[in-house]
Design a protein around this motif. Sequence first.
Motif, PDB file in Angstrom:
ATOM      1  N   PRO A   1      14.947  20.545  96.675  1.00 25.13           N
ATOM      2  CA  PRO A   1      16.334  20.178  96.972  1.00 25.13           C
ATOM      3  C   PRO A   1      16.763  20.592  98.376  1.00 25.13           C
ATOM      4  CG  PRO A   1      16.181  21.005  94.732  1.00 25.13           C
ATOM      5  CD  PRO A   1      14.839  21.229  95.364  1.00 25.13           C
ATOM      6  N   ARG A   2      16.342  21.776  98.829  1.00 24.56           N
ATOM      7  CA  ARG A   2      16.695  22.221 100.173  1.00 24.56           C
ATOM      8  C   ARG A   2      16.056  21.318 101.219  1.00 24.56           C
ATOM      9  NH1 ARG A   2      20.650  24.510 102.315  1.00 24.56           N
ATOM     10  NH2 ARG A   2      20.489  26.518 101.258  1.00 24.56           N
ATOM     11  N   GLU A   3      14.812  20.918 101.014  1.00 26.45           N
ATOM     12  CA  GLU A   3      14.130  20.036 101.959  1.00 26.45           C
ATOM     13  C   GLU A   3      14.800  18.665 102.003  1.00 26.45           C
ATOM     14  OE1 GLU A   3       9.879  22.332 101.320  1.00 26.45           O
ATOM     15  OE2 GLU A   3      10.227  20.369 100.395  1.00 26.45           O
ATOM     16  N   VAL A   4      15.307  18.224 100.863  1.00 24.07           N
ATOM     17  CA  VAL A   4      16.044  16.955 100.832  1.00 24.07           C
ATOM     18  C   VAL A   4      17.312  17.070 101.673  1.00 24.07           C
ATOM     19  CG1 VAL A   4      17.403  15.430  99.354  1.00 24.07           C
ATOM     20  CG2 VAL A   4      15.128  16.153  98.633  1.00 24.07           C
ATOM     21  N   GLU A   5      17.997  18.197 101.559  1.00 18.54           N
ATOM     22  CA  GLU A   5      19.201  18.411 102.368  1.00 18.54           C
ATOM     23  C   GLU A   5      18.873  18.395 103.854  1.00 18.54           C
ATOM     24  OE1 GLU A   5      22.184  21.134  99.673  1.00 18.54           O
ATOM     25  OE2 GLU A   5      20.544  22.152 100.701  1.00 18.54           O
ATOM     26  N   VAL A   6      17.774  19.033 104.210  1.00 17.48           N
ATOM     27  CA  VAL A   6      17.359  19.061 105.610  1.00 17.48           C
ATOM     28  C   VAL A   6      17.015  17.646 106.078  1.00 17.48           C
ATOM     29  CG1 VAL A   6      15.579  19.871 107.212  1.00 17.48           C
ATOM     30  CG2 VAL A   6      16.583  21.454 105.563  1.00 17.48           C
ATOM     31  N   LEU A   7      16.320  16.887 105.248  1.00 16.10           N
ATOM     32  CA  LEU A   7      15.946  15.520 105.626  1.00 16.10           C
ATOM     33  C   LEU A   7      17.179  14.641 105.790  1.00 16.10           C
ATOM     34  CD1 LEU A   7      13.894  13.371 106.214  1.00 16.10           C
ATOM     35  CD2 LEU A   7      13.477  13.130 103.759  1.00 16.10           C
ATOM     36  N   GLU A   8      18.160  14.810 104.925  1.00 12.90           N
ATOM     37  CA  GLU A   8      19.390  14.028 105.071  1.00 12.90           C
ATOM     38  C   GLU A   8      20.092  14.367 106.373  1.00 12.90           C
ATOM     39  OE1 GLU A   8      23.688  13.307 102.840  1.00 12.90           O
ATOM     40  OE2 GLU A   8      21.946  13.944 101.671  1.00 12.90           O
ATOM     41  N   ALA A   9      20.113  15.649 106.727  1.00  8.28           N
ATOM     42  CA  ALA A   9      20.721  16.046 107.995  1.00  8.28           C
ATOM     43  C   ALA A   9      19.920  15.501 109.174  1.00  8.28           C
ATOM     44  CB  ALA A   9      20.821  17.573 108.079  1.00  8.28           C
ATOM     45  N   MET A  10      18.598  15.460 109.052  1.00  7.25           N
ATOM     46  CA  MET A  10      17.770  14.850 110.087  1.00  7.25           C
ATOM     47  C   MET A  10      18.137  13.379 110.256  1.00  7.25           C
ATOM     48  SD  MET A  10      14.081  16.529 109.078  1.00  7.25           S
ATOM     49  CE  MET A  10      13.131  15.313 109.985  1.00  7.25           C
ATOM     50  N   ALA A  11      18.417  12.705 109.147  1.00  6.59           N
ATOM     51  CA  ALA A  11      18.773  11.291 109.201  1.00  6.59           C
ATOM     52  C   ALA A  11      20.051  11.064 109.990  1.00  6.59           C
ATOM     53  CB  ALA A  11      18.940  10.733 107.783  1.00  6.59           C
ATOM     54  N   GLU A  12      20.933  12.040 109.968  1.00  7.58           N
ATOM     55  CA  GLU A  12      22.172  11.928 110.728  1.00  7.58           C
ATOM     56  C   GLU A  12      21.967  12.240 112.202  1.00  7.58           C
ATOM     57  OE1 GLU A  12      25.833  13.463 108.902  1.00  7.58           O
ATOM     58  OE2 GLU A  12      24.566  14.064 107.215  1.00  7.58           O
ATOM     59  N   GLY A  13      20.747  12.629 112.561  1.00  7.02           N
ATOM     60  CA  GLY A  13      20.449  12.890 113.956  1.00  7.02           C
ATOM     61  C   GLY A  13      20.712  14.312 114.396  1.00  7.02           C
ATOM     62  N   LEU A  14      20.966  15.214 113.450  1.00 13.36           N
ATOM     63  CA  LEU A  14      21.275  16.596 113.823  1.00 13.36           C
ATOM     64  C   LEU A  14      20.037  17.303 114.370  1.00 13.36           C
ATOM     65  CD1 LEU A  14      23.557  17.811 110.893  1.00 13.36           C
ATOM     66  CD2 LEU A  14      24.237  16.915 113.121  1.00 13.36           C
ATOM     67  N   SER A  15      20.244  18.165 115.338  1.00 12.81           N
ATOM     68  CA  SER A  15      19.183  19.015 115.854  1.00 12.81           C
ATOM     69  C   SER A  15      18.894  20.114 114.845  1.00 12.81           C
ATOM     70  CB  SER A  15      19.602  19.639 117.183  1.00 12.81           C
ATOM     71  OG  SER A  15      20.713  20.512 116.967  1.00 12.81           O
ATOM     72  N   ASN A  16      17.814  20.876 115.095  1.00 11.84           N
ATOM     73  CA  ASN A  16      17.515  21.999 114.207  1.00 11.84           C
ATOM     74  C   ASN A  16      18.682  22.974 114.133  1.00 11.84           C
ATOM     75  OD1 ASN A  16      15.063  20.752 114.060  1.00 11.84           O
ATOM     76  ND2 ASN A  16      13.854  22.503 114.745  1.00 11.84           N
ATOM     77  N   ARG A  17      19.294  23.229 115.291  1.00 14.19           N
ATOM     78  CA  ARG A  17      20.441  24.135 115.302  1.00 14.19           C
ATOM     79  C   ARG A  17      21.593  23.542 114.497  1.00 14.19           C
ATOM     80  NH1 ARG A  17      23.574  26.328 120.751  1.00 14.19           N
ATOM     81  NH2 ARG A  17      25.241  27.453 119.681  1.00 14.19           N
ATOM     82  N   GLY A  18      21.833  22.242 114.671  1.00 16.22           N
ATOM     83  CA  GLY A  18      22.909  21.593 113.936  1.00 16.22           C
ATOM     84  C   GLY A  18      22.665  21.602 112.439  1.00 16.22           C
ATOM     85  N   ILE A  19      21.405  21.428 112.038  1.00 19.43           N
ATOM     86  CA  ILE A  19      21.070  21.472 110.612  1.00 19.43           C
ATOM     87  C   ILE A  19      21.339  22.859 110.058  1.00 19.43           C
ATOM     88  CG2 ILE A  19      19.192  21.293 108.933  1.00 19.43           C
ATOM     89  CD1 ILE A  19      17.934  19.171 110.795  1.00 19.43           C
ATOM     90  N   GLY A  20      20.942  23.885 110.813  1.00 14.11           N
ATOM     91  CA  GLY A  20      21.180  25.253 110.362  1.00 14.11           C
ATOM     92  C   GLY A  20      22.658  25.548 110.170  1.00 14.11           C
ATOM     93  N   GLU A  21      23.471  25.079 111.125  1.00  8.75           N
ATOM     94  CA  GLU A  21      24.916  25.297 111.022  1.00  8.75           C
ATOM     95  C   GLU A  21      25.497  24.525 109.842  1.00  8.75           C
ATOM     96  OE1 GLU A  21      26.267  24.128 114.866  1.00  8.75           O
ATOM     97  OE2 GLU A  21      25.681  26.023 115.825  1.00  8.75           O
ATOM     98  N   ARG A  22      25.000  23.324 109.601  1.00  8.51           N
ATOM     99  CA  ARG A  22      25.499  22.520 108.486  1.00  8.51           C
ATOM    100  C   ARG A  22      25.183  23.175 107.148  1.00  8.51           C
ATOM    101  NH1 ARG A  22      25.316  16.971 107.181  1.00  8.51           N
ATOM    102  NH2 ARG A  22      26.416  16.617 109.146  1.00  8.51           N
ATOM    103  N   LEU A  23      23.969  23.690 107.018  1.00 10.56           N
ATOM    104  CA  LEU A  23      23.499  24.203 105.728  1.00 10.56           C
ATOM    105  C   LEU A  23      23.616  25.722 105.603  1.00 10.56           C
ATOM    106  CD1 LEU A  23      20.301  21.988 105.300  1.00 10.56           C
ATOM    107  CD2 LEU A  23      22.615  21.561 104.447  1.00 10.56           C
ATOM    108  N   PHE A  24      24.121  26.379 106.677  1.00 11.83           N
ATOM    109  CA  PHE A  24      24.289  27.837 106.674  1.00 11.83           C
ATOM    110  C   PHE A  24      22.955  28.549 106.454  1.00 11.83           C
ATOM    111  CE2 PHE A  24      28.307  26.008 105.129  1.00 11.83           C
ATOM    112  CZ  PHE A  24      29.153  26.453 106.129  1.00 11.83           C
ATOM    113  N   ILE A  25      21.933  28.100 107.175  1.00 12.58           N
ATOM    114  CA  ILE A  25      20.626  28.734 107.118  1.00 12.58           C
ATOM    115  C   ILE A  25      20.155  28.986 108.544  1.00 12.58           C
ATOM    116  CG2 ILE A  25      19.961  27.785 104.882  1.00 12.58           C
ATOM    117  CD1 ILE A  25      18.446  25.595 106.294  1.00 12.58           C
ATOM    118  N   SER A  26      19.174  29.875 108.689  1.00  6.96           N
ATOM    119  CA  SER A  26      18.693  30.216 110.022  1.00  6.96           C
ATOM    120  C   SER A  26      17.860  29.077 110.600  1.00  6.96           C
ATOM    121  CB  SER A  26      17.844  31.483 109.967  1.00  6.96           C
ATOM    122  OG  SER A  26      16.627  31.222 109.285  1.00  6.96           O
TER     123      SER A  26
END
Length: 228
Positions: free
Chosen positions: A163-188
């Motif tokens: 489920p976490r990897e799915v969340e990361v993939l969805e954020a990748m689909a929106e074009g977010l950078s690694n930093r942006g994904i971390g901020e979105r999901l509250f992870i390092s």
Amino acid sequence: MPEPQTAPRPLRVLLADDSVLLREGVRSLLEDEGVQVVAAVGDGDQLLQAVAADPPDLAIVDVRMPPTHTNEGLVAALRITREHPGVGVLMLSQYVAREYASELLGTESPGIGYLLKDRITEIDGFLAAVRRVAAGGTVIDPAVVRSLLRAPEQQRLVARLTPREVEVLEAMAEGLSNRGIGERLFISQSTVEKAITAIFDKLELTGEDGTSRRVLAVLRYLEDADGA
């Protein structure tokens, strides 16, 4: 004396939609943000002529335009990616159409996006998508990804993701950078990087080009869902 600094060239955008109201609304929104709208047209032929005459940084194109209101915008957009690879293309659609997103994102051209028209009202996100695609990035509407996740057929490779990897993939689909994904999901950021590595491995995406593999990871959703 130091030389005076020249102002950066404004982002140049071409709009293509048969709805005058939507065209003018988007034009006003963009111009308020300092974006130069070089043309606003209502069909695919006018779009192609305008791009050929004065290629913009980005074309924002409705999928369905005259005369049949089916896929004229998509056909024109695909031609732009072939003939003018330096022009980014951001498609707008009223509904989720996975086959259109898959065909557009399957091109090798940089600067590709697919958004639902409802996203225009989310002004900050829409403007970020405009700038990201114009700069050569990829943006896919999260609703497209979510529709694939809800599909009754669970893709063989995609089903491996947590489920976490799915969340990361969805954020990748929106074009977010690694930093942006971390901020979105509250992870390092390191957690994001580990998740992306796992996604690449589970989707069997090899190669050294991380940017390409990010796009391929999202395409895997689209291709597997359409072929299921």
